[in-house]
Design a protein around this motif. Sequence first.
Motif, PDB file in Angstrom:
ATOM      1  N   SER A  34      -1.177  -6.649  20.452  1.00 25.95           N
ATOM      2  CA  SER A  34      -0.824  -7.474  21.324  1.00 25.95           C
ATOM      3  C   SER A  34      -1.746  -8.368  21.841  1.00 25.95           C
ATOM      4  O   SER A  34      -2.940  -8.302  21.397  1.00 25.95           O
ATOM      5  CB  SER A  34      -0.342  -6.545  22.512  1.00 25.95           C
ATOM      6  N   GLY A  60      -1.384   2.773  30.570  1.00 27.51           N
ATOM      7  CA  GLY A  60      -0.362   1.609  30.143  1.00 27.51           C
ATOM      8  C   GLY A  60      -0.873   0.977  28.914  1.00 27.51           C
ATOM      9  O   GLY A  60      -1.084  -0.207  28.827  1.00 27.51           O
ATOM     10  N   ALA A  62       0.784   1.013  25.731  1.00 28.03           N
ATOM     11  CA  ALA A  62       1.701   0.421  24.839  1.00 28.03           C
ATOM     12  C   ALA A  62       1.630  -1.219  24.576  1.00 28.03           C
ATOM     13  O   ALA A  62       1.856  -1.664  25.804  1.00 28.03           O
ATOM     14  CB  ALA A  62       2.953   0.971  24.974  1.00 28.03           C
ATOM     15  N   PRO A  63       1.641  -1.826  23.454  1.00 28.15           N
ATOM     16  CA  PRO A  63       1.847  -1.261  22.113  1.00 28.15           C
ATOM     17  C   PRO A  63       0.515  -0.780  21.563  1.00 28.15           C
ATOM     18  O   PRO A  63       0.583  -0.132  20.563  1.00 28.15           O
ATOM     19  CB  PRO A  63       2.484  -2.220  21.384  1.00 28.15           C
ATOM     20  N   GLY A  64      -0.631  -1.200  22.332  1.00 24.61           N
ATOM     21  CA  GLY A  64      -1.686  -0.542  21.826  1.00 24.61           C
ATOM     22  C   GLY A  64      -3.156  -1.300  21.444  1.00 24.61           C
ATOM     23  O   GLY A  64      -4.077  -1.112  20.903  1.00 24.61           O
ATOM     24  N   GLY A  65      -2.928  -2.557  21.838  1.00 20.83           N
ATOM     25  CA  GLY A  65      -4.084  -3.605  21.566  1.00 20.83           C
ATOM     26  C   GLY A  65      -5.470  -3.121  22.347  1.00 20.83           C
ATOM     27  O   GLY A  65      -6.428  -3.276  21.681  1.00 20.83           O
ATOM     28  N   TRP A  66      -5.348  -2.765  23.581  1.00 19.80           N
ATOM     29  CA  TRP A  66      -6.410  -2.479  24.242  1.00 19.80           C
ATOM     30  C   TRP A  66      -7.170  -1.188  23.468  1.00 19.80           C
ATOM     31  O   TRP A  66      -8.331  -0.934  23.456  1.00 19.80           O
ATOM     32  CB  TRP A  66      -6.350  -1.951  25.812  1.00 19.80           C
ATOM     33  N   ASP A  84       1.123   6.008  28.091  1.00 16.53           N
ATOM     34  CA  ASP A  84       2.327   4.896  28.537  1.00 16.53           C
ATOM     35  C   ASP A  84       3.461   5.845  28.723  1.00 16.53           C
ATOM     36  O   ASP A  84       3.845   6.852  27.845  1.00 16.53           O
ATOM     37  CB  ASP A  84       2.372   3.812  27.347  1.00 16.53           C
ATOM     38  N   ASN A 100       4.494   9.428  32.574  1.00 11.44           N
ATOM     39  CA  ASN A 100       3.795   8.706  33.557  1.00 11.44           C
ATOM     40  C   ASN A 100       2.515   9.160  34.032  1.00 11.44           C
ATOM     41  O   ASN A 100       2.216  10.210  34.193  1.00 11.44           O
ATOM     42  CB  ASN A 100       4.954   9.004  34.728  1.00 11.44           C
ATOM     43  N   PHE A 101       1.572   8.016  34.145  1.00 11.23           N
ATOM     44  CA  PHE A 101       0.143   8.577  34.324  1.00 11.23           C
ATOM     45  C   PHE A 101      -0.074   9.117  35.622  1.00 11.23           C
ATOM     46  O   PHE A 101      -1.045   9.823  35.924  1.00 11.23           O
ATOM     47  CB  PHE A 101      -0.528   7.105  34.466  1.00 11.23           C
ATOM     48  N   ASP A 124      -3.943  -1.409  32.262  1.00  8.88           N
ATOM     49  CA  ASP A 124      -3.434  -2.916  32.039  1.00  8.88           C
ATOM     50  C   ASP A 124      -1.894  -2.590  32.225  1.00  8.88           C
ATOM     51  O   ASP A 124      -1.060  -3.431  31.818  1.00  8.88           O
ATOM     52  CB  ASP A 124      -3.686  -3.308  30.514  1.00  8.88           C
TER      53      ASP A 124
HETATM   54  C1  LIG Z   1       1.166  -5.283  29.552  1.00  3.69           C
HETATM   55  S1  LIG Z   1       1.801  -3.508  28.802  1.00  3.69           S
HETATM   56  C2  LIG Z   1       0.173  -2.864  28.262  1.00  3.69           C
HETATM   57  C3  LIG Z   1      -0.468  -3.628  27.024  1.00  3.69           C
HETATM   58  C4  LIG Z   1      -1.522  -2.922  26.428  1.00  3.69           C
HETATM   59  N1  LIG Z   1      -2.764  -3.006  27.274  1.00  3.69           N
HETATM   60  C5  LIG Z   1      -1.913  -3.492  24.983  1.00  3.69           C
HETATM   61  O1  LIG Z   1      -2.989  -3.962  24.895  1.00  3.69           O
HETATM   62  O2  LIG Z   1      -1.034  -3.624  24.139  1.00  3.69           O
HETATM   63  C6  LIG Z   1       2.183  -2.634  30.234  1.00  3.69           C
HETATM   64  C7  LIG Z   1       2.471  -1.269  29.900  1.00  3.69           C
HETATM   65  O3  LIG Z   1       2.403  -0.281  31.222  1.00  3.69           O
HETATM   66  C8  LIG Z   1       3.424   0.726  31.092  1.00  3.69           C
HETATM   67  N2  LIG Z   1       3.403   1.451  32.300  1.00  3.69           N
HETATM   68  C9  LIG Z   1       3.994   0.707  33.449  1.00  3.69           C
HETATM   69  N3  LIG Z   1       4.207   1.939  34.360  1.00  3.69           N
HETATM   70  C10 LIG Z   1       3.322   2.949  33.797  1.00  3.69           C
HETATM   71  C11 LIG Z   1       3.375   4.264  34.232  1.00  3.69           C
HETATM   72  N4  LIG Z   1       3.583   4.436  35.557  1.00  3.69           N
HETATM   73  N5  LIG Z   1       2.623   5.400  33.579  1.00  3.69           N
HETATM   74  C12 LIG Z   1       2.352   4.747  32.199  1.00  3.69           C
HETATM   75  N6  LIG Z   1       2.472   3.563  31.730  1.00  3.69           N
HETATM   76  C13 LIG Z   1       2.975   2.651  32.625  1.00  3.69           C
HETATM   77  C14 LIG Z   1       4.389  -0.198  30.394  1.00  3.69           C
HETATM   78  O4  LIG Z   1       5.372   0.822  29.801  1.00  3.69           O
HETATM   79  C15 LIG Z   1       3.742  -1.064  29.337  1.00  3.69           C
HETATM   80  O5  LIG Z   1       3.880  -0.638  28.339  1.00  3.69           O
END
Ligand SMILES: C[S@@+](CC[C@H](N)C(=O)[O-])C[C@H]1O[C@@H](n2cnc3c(N)ncnc32)[C@H](O)[C@@H]1O
Length: 211
Positions: A34, A60, A62-66, A84, A100-101, A124
């Motif tokens: 990402s 949060g 997905a997709p996994g960059g962090w 995620d 859900n976290f 994120d």
């Molecule tokens: C901007 S993306 C994250 C990108 C990630 N940091 C990367 O580098 O690939 C935000 C993510 O937050 C997740 N998300 C939103 N609410 C959430 C929750 N309550 N529990 C877990 N994940 C959540 C979404 O499904 C989404 O994949």
Amino acid sequence: MKVIGKRSHSSRLWLHRQQKDHYVLLAKESGYRSRAVFKLMEIDAKFHLIKNAKCVIDLGAAPGGWSQLLAQRSGENARIAAIDLLEFPAISGVKIFNGNFENEEIQMKIMEYLGQKADLVAADMASAASGHAQTDHLRQINLAKGAYSFAKNALKEGGSFVTKVFHGGKEVELLRDLRKSFGSARFFKPKSSRAMSAEIYIVAIGFKECS
Ligand SMILES: C[S@@+](CC[C@H](N)C(=O)[O-])C[C@H]1O[C@@H](n2cnc3c(N)ncnc32)[C@H](O)[C@@H]1O
């Protein structure tokens, strides 16, 4: 019909922007999943949060960059738990949780996996945009507040917390709250975060367990 037309127009614009975006291309070339990874790189260049972190939680993810960057920079023996709502492919050195976290059972499983409190909680997270700025701002603040509650239980003394918020007013209250639990907390807008976006990060360092 109008709504559908409008959506497909905005998704066309999104696709067009993605195709031209410097960071999207750079992420692809560098093998990152990402463009978001560059935001964490900038945060780390400024605050040096990852190198000495042996236990990390990526909220949060997905997709996994962090998570990819956390795995690269935190060293071989580090434990990284990523969660995620969405499923995403495995990353070497990262344990992925799906859900859900805010689910307490999942939080317990994460802590069990880490085996000790975390040095860094990085969030994120974002929910799907509603298109209404104030609604999105409030939703994002709620997510960030949830991440902060979890971080308060999950972090060890001196640990760090990063969370994404959107401008809109309430982020200042959250920053004030964080300053009670951490030695320092400040806003940070990475250059790789689109200038037009209301997105900004709070970086909090030096967790005080007894706060
Ligand atoms: C901007 S993306 C994250 C990108 C990630 N940091 C990367 O580098 O690939 C935000 C993510 O937050 C997740 N998300 C939103 N609410 C959430 C929750 N309550 N529990 C877990 N994940 C959540 C979404 O499904 C989404 O994949």
